[in-house]
Scaffold this motif. Sequence first.
Motif, PDB file in Angstrom:
ATOM      1  N   ALA A  20      87.375 -18.954  39.032  1.00 25.84           N
ATOM      2  CA  ALA A  20      87.844 -20.411  39.168  1.00 25.84           C
ATOM      3  C   ALA A  20      88.732 -20.572  39.920  1.00 25.84           C
ATOM      4  O   ALA A  20      89.543 -21.741  40.614  1.00 25.84           O
ATOM      5  CB  ALA A  20      87.209 -21.298  38.959  1.00 25.84           C
ATOM      6  N   GLY A  21      89.563 -19.730  40.324  1.00 23.18           N
ATOM      7  CA  GLY A  21      91.385 -20.092  40.527  1.00 23.18           C
ATOM      8  C   GLY A  21      91.995 -21.095  39.246  1.00 23.18           C
ATOM      9  O   GLY A  21      93.061 -21.129  40.119  1.00 23.18           O
ATOM     10  N   TYR A  22      91.695 -20.326  38.391  1.00 18.79           N
ATOM     11  CA  TYR A  22      92.453 -20.847  37.002  1.00 18.79           C
ATOM     12  C   TYR A  22      93.696 -19.907  36.647  1.00 18.79           C
ATOM     13  O   TYR A  22      93.098 -19.021  36.311  1.00 18.79           O
ATOM     14  CB  TYR A  22      91.861 -21.639  36.166  1.00 18.79           C
ATOM     15  CG  TYR A  22      91.396 -23.453  36.744  1.00 18.79           C
ATOM     16  CD1 TYR A  22      92.308 -24.149  36.611  1.00 18.79           C
ATOM     17  CD2 TYR A  22      90.320 -23.165  36.936  1.00 18.79           C
ATOM     18  CE1 TYR A  22      91.451 -25.416  36.631  1.00 18.79           C
ATOM     19  CE2 TYR A  22      89.739 -24.594  38.040  1.00 18.79           C
ATOM     20  CZ  TYR A  22      90.577 -25.573  37.406  1.00 18.79           C
ATOM     21  OH  TYR A  22      89.635 -26.522  37.787  1.00 18.79           O
ATOM     22  N   SER A  30      97.137 -28.909  37.548  1.00 19.11           N
ATOM     23  CA  SER A  30      97.836 -27.974  38.235  1.00 19.11           C
ATOM     24  C   SER A  30      97.266 -26.503  37.498  1.00 19.11           C
ATOM     25  O   SER A  30      97.924 -25.326  37.639  1.00 19.11           O
ATOM     26  CB  SER A  30      98.705 -27.760  36.510  1.00 19.11           C
ATOM     27  OG  SER A  30      97.945 -27.824  35.867  1.00 19.11           O
ATOM     28  N   ASN A  31      95.651 -26.718  37.899  1.00 20.31           N
ATOM     29  CA  ASN A  31      94.808 -25.273  37.332  1.00 20.31           C
ATOM     30  C   ASN A  31      95.181 -24.411  36.438  1.00 20.31           C
ATOM     31  O   ASN A  31      95.208 -23.130  36.805  1.00 20.31           O
ATOM     32  CB  ASN A  31      94.699 -24.734  39.603  1.00 20.31           C
ATOM     33  CG  ASN A  31      94.321 -25.085  40.173  1.00 20.31           C
ATOM     34  OD1 ASN A  31      93.326 -25.278  40.196  1.00 20.31           O
ATOM     35  ND2 ASN A  31      94.774 -25.405  41.206  1.00 20.31           N
ATOM     36  N   ILE A  55     103.092 -25.198  42.511  1.00 17.01           N
ATOM     37  CA  ILE A  55     104.232 -26.739  42.705  1.00 17.01           C
ATOM     38  C   ILE A  55     103.754 -27.856  42.667  1.00 17.01           C
ATOM     39  O   ILE A  55     103.635 -28.907  42.150  1.00 17.01           O
ATOM     40  CB  ILE A  55     105.177 -25.838  41.421  1.00 17.01           C
ATOM     41  CG1 ILE A  55     105.760 -24.758  40.603  1.00 17.01           C
ATOM     42  CG2 ILE A  55     105.918 -26.907  41.002  1.00 17.01           C
ATOM     43  CD1 ILE A  55     106.928 -23.874  39.796  1.00 17.01           C
ATOM     44  N   SER A  56     104.579 -27.499  43.585  1.00 17.74           N
ATOM     45  CA  SER A  56     104.472 -29.033  44.899  1.00 17.74           C
ATOM     46  C   SER A  56     103.036 -29.902  44.631  1.00 17.74           C
ATOM     47  O   SER A  56     102.842 -30.493  45.116  1.00 17.74           O
ATOM     48  CB  SER A  56     105.005 -28.670  45.850  1.00 17.74           C
ATOM     49  OG  SER A  56     104.160 -27.464  46.661  1.00 17.74           O
ATOM     50  N   LEU A  57     102.116 -29.164  45.111  1.00 16.16           N
ATOM     51  CA  LEU A  57     100.865 -28.814  44.888  1.00 16.16           C
ATOM     52  C   LEU A  57     100.870 -29.372  43.659  1.00 16.16           C
ATOM     53  O   LEU A  57      99.480 -30.478  44.096  1.00 16.16           O
ATOM     54  CB  LEU A  57      99.778 -27.918  46.051  1.00 16.16           C
ATOM     55  CG  LEU A  57     100.159 -27.486  46.329  1.00 16.16           C
ATOM     56  CD1 LEU A  57      98.995 -26.361  47.129  1.00 16.16           C
ATOM     57  CD2 LEU A  57      98.999 -28.222  47.437  1.00 16.16           C
ATOM     58  N   SER A  58     100.890 -28.922  42.601  1.00 17.67           N
ATOM     59  CA  SER A  58     100.248 -29.550  41.308  1.00 17.67           C
ATOM     60  C   SER A  58     100.796 -31.457  41.053  1.00 17.67           C
ATOM     61  O   SER A  58     100.300 -31.884  40.565  1.00 17.67           O
ATOM     62  CB  SER A  58     100.741 -29.053  40.077  1.00 17.67           C
ATOM     63  OG  SER A  58     100.386 -27.401  40.662  1.00 17.67           O
ATOM     64  N   ARG A 101     101.173 -30.347  31.952  1.00 18.03           N
ATOM     65  CA  ARG A 101     100.718 -31.302  33.214  1.00 18.03           C
ATOM     66  C   ARG A 101      99.281 -30.531  33.277  1.00 18.03           C
ATOM     67  O   ARG A 101      98.391 -29.803  34.096  1.00 18.03           O
ATOM     68  CB  ARG A 101     100.394 -31.316  34.056  1.00 18.03           C
ATOM     69  CG  ARG A 101     101.635 -32.963  34.129  1.00 18.03           C
ATOM     70  CD  ARG A 101     101.337 -34.341  33.322  1.00 18.03           C
ATOM     71  NE  ARG A 101     101.514 -34.927  33.296  1.00 18.03           N
ATOM     72  CZ  ARG A 101     102.436 -35.499  32.349  1.00 18.03           C
ATOM     73  NH1 ARG A 101     103.004 -34.820  31.680  1.00 18.03           N
ATOM     74  NH2 ARG A 101     103.524 -36.933  32.708  1.00 18.03           N
ATOM     75  N   VAL A 102      99.131 -29.787  31.919  1.00 17.37           N
ATOM     76  CA  VAL A 102      97.932 -28.552  32.089  1.00 17.37           C
ATOM     77  C   VAL A 102      96.153 -29.725  32.722  1.00 17.37           C
ATOM     78  O   VAL A 102      96.520 -30.468  32.200  1.00 17.37           O
ATOM     79  CB  VAL A 102      97.005 -28.009  30.283  1.00 17.37           C
ATOM     80  CG1 VAL A 102      98.606 -26.630  30.526  1.00 17.37           C
ATOM     81  CG2 VAL A 102      97.280 -28.107  29.643  1.00 17.37           C
ATOM     82  N   ASP A 103      95.184 -28.993  33.157  1.00 13.57           N
ATOM     83  CA  ASP A 103      94.014 -29.541  33.810  1.00 13.57           C
ATOM     84  C   ASP A 103      93.399 -29.410  32.069  1.00 13.57           C
ATOM     85  O   ASP A 103      92.835 -30.712  32.082  1.00 13.57           O
ATOM     86  CB  ASP A 103      93.527 -29.089  34.112  1.00 13.57           C
ATOM     87  CG  ASP A 103      94.251 -28.897  35.930  1.00 13.57           C
ATOM     88  OD1 ASP A 103      94.924 -30.227  35.543  1.00 13.57           O
ATOM     89  OD2 ASP A 103      93.686 -28.006  36.986  1.00 13.57           O
TER      90      ASP A 103
END
Lengths: 342, 342
Positions: free
Chosen positions: B91-93, B62-63, B53-56, B118-120
């Motif tokens: 792909a990590g999503y 948000s991957n 979450i912090s990374l997003s 905030r979806v990509d």
Amino acid sequence: MGNTVSIKDIARKFKCAPSTISRALNDHPMINIDTRKTIQEYANKVGYQKNTISLSLLNQCSNTLGVIIPSISHYHETAIIEGLEAILQPAGYLLNICLTNESHALEKEYLDRLVANRVDAICISLSQETFDHSLNEHIDKAISRSLPIIFMDRFYHALDVDRVITDDFKGAFMATEHLIQMGCQRIAHLHGPKGITVSQQRFKGYEACLKKYGRDVDDQLVKQVMFSPESGLAATKSLLDQKTKPDGIFAVNDEVCFGAMKIIQEKNYKIPEEIALVGFDDIPLAAFAPIALSSVSRQSKKIGEQSAHLFLSKMNGMHQHQQFALEPELIIRESSQRNHCS
Amino acid sequence: MGNTVSIKDIARKFKCAPSTISRALNDHPMINIDTRKTIQEYANKVGYQKNTISLSLLNQCSNTLGVIIPSISHYHETAIIEGLEAILQPAGYLLNICLTNESHALEKEYLDRLVANRVDAICISLSQETFDHSLNEHIDKAISRSLPIIFMDRFYHALDVDRVITDDFKGAFMATEHLIQMGCQRIAHLHGPKGITVSQQRFKGYEACLKKYGRDVDDQLVKQVMFSPESGLAATKSLLDQKTKPDGIFAVNDEVCFGAMKIIQEKNYKIPEEIALVGFDDIPLAAFAPIALSSVSRQSKKIGEQSAHLFLSKMNGMHQHQQFALEPELIIRESSQRNHCS
DNA sequence: GATTCAATTGCAAACGTTTGCGTAATTTTT
DNA sequence: AAAAATTACGCAAACGTTTGCAATTGAATC
């Protein structure tokens, strides 16, 4: 992306502190009513959308439920998801749905990812591989960090967990008893994939019912299948090719029955007179099978709903573990309804 | 919850800065190799899990892919989701799946929530209500904030969008042409719900094919249905009850055909000799219908895969819009295969 | 006019992580 | 031995939002 507007942006515009904007947008009475309205209108105009991610970080909860499930290619699983959504949408939650394809590695990978994403809880239906080899460390680890985990459909080795299942044993018992009451003497069972709880429970129910009526399980009448019509067809073919043929079949699910019907009709046996048939799941097409299919309904959607309620009560601080076993219901249609019992 | 350990916690333990821990965990060469190992081991021991979450928040992504879809109760939709997962898992999503139940209000609500999260990007199959009344403001708003939106199955009024569909027109044309070649003179069509693209396109394909062979659409032979067997049964019943009976039926999907078959067989018409039948979607049970069902496959899983690839290319900075129309494939089975054409 | 009170608003920390830059400490080069 | 280079680590800001507390303002009271 580029053109998202934040509270800070609005604060700059109004030359005031972000906290003021935040309170204004949340209609906090502390802020002057006129300022509030002005700010709200402006925010609306520029299309401000709250960034939930920052809130998740702050509040340590993401308003998201993780769902790990082997597949969604059957009615049962999609109905579960519909049940989850039906309850959790109004409650403001989103669903992260992960398909493991019965792979333990994927299940582990997804579990990690959901934990990293700090979902509020996880509803899981264990993969077959996890089951077969009792690979539970990843689950134990998740539980040990006190992340609520709700098991659906498939048992977990530990007892004190949250769980929502159908009483598969009972459903199988009912189906078998019904076949006995219809006069079937040699009731076969198309046994689901090994190691999966539902397969095991349904077999046990079948077994227990036979025992109740003083019969033994005839190994020749138990064939193992996958959850597909193709597999049901092949298994039924081998049943019909052997000396001891069945006059009744209880199959682990409805798709399997479609395959069974195909070959039974091809070989010109009459359903239900010569071979009566009962499936499991009561899929929407069951009534539209070649011969309308009798089936045990396991209230699939309700499993999702019940799991959702369990989840919500967890979110409200309920710490005790709960187990639910929903009542199955036998739906009798043509494939097993014999008017004059032999 | 309580017992999650953060980088800061580890930093306190080692009496060093969080940045050092971060770099150590990411195997940054700047950090001494021994320190790195020690820290990694400790993190592993205490079960440290990166907080995405912090990374997003930091990276503004948000991957996660949002998926908005009317329902998942049919094979087509579940196959799409399986296709998405198949490509996006490696792909990590993660997938946020939202069911609108064909409701415009829910679609809007979910869209907002996904934006807030905030979806990509968002893959969407529009709801029928959105379609019927051209309620597009919510979509336009989302597009205007340059959030990538990929349309699946159903058209959107604007042209310059990303889209992955099956060529329903062509599929319907093929099915109708096949019935003509089988000698059908009065080909009925079970028309899907109004306003939905797939219904419209399939009707148009049917219409165009008839025209090609110098025939007109007979309004008496076109009945509207929902996507259910019950609805197919009712519509077919009314077809069989009228003076101009069909000798071929092209239905908007396979479930509808199951209903049609039921009533056709009840009324003792022969399939395919008296009435030939072709469906759409090629569901797994199609081959196990009372009479193995001919159907147009629309490569459902591939729609999901293609959408996923489109999404990934968007994430890699591809800004142009792309449209894909997958080729349908006619699968001929017993329900329409006449050996001696009349 | 000094004091109290209420009404508004701002400050700053917090959530967890990354990263450019600065700064020591140590080693190498001249 | 001085200068330069390398190694290893810390500082602080940033992402967007909320919230307890302090601060400011203006009006009302004594």
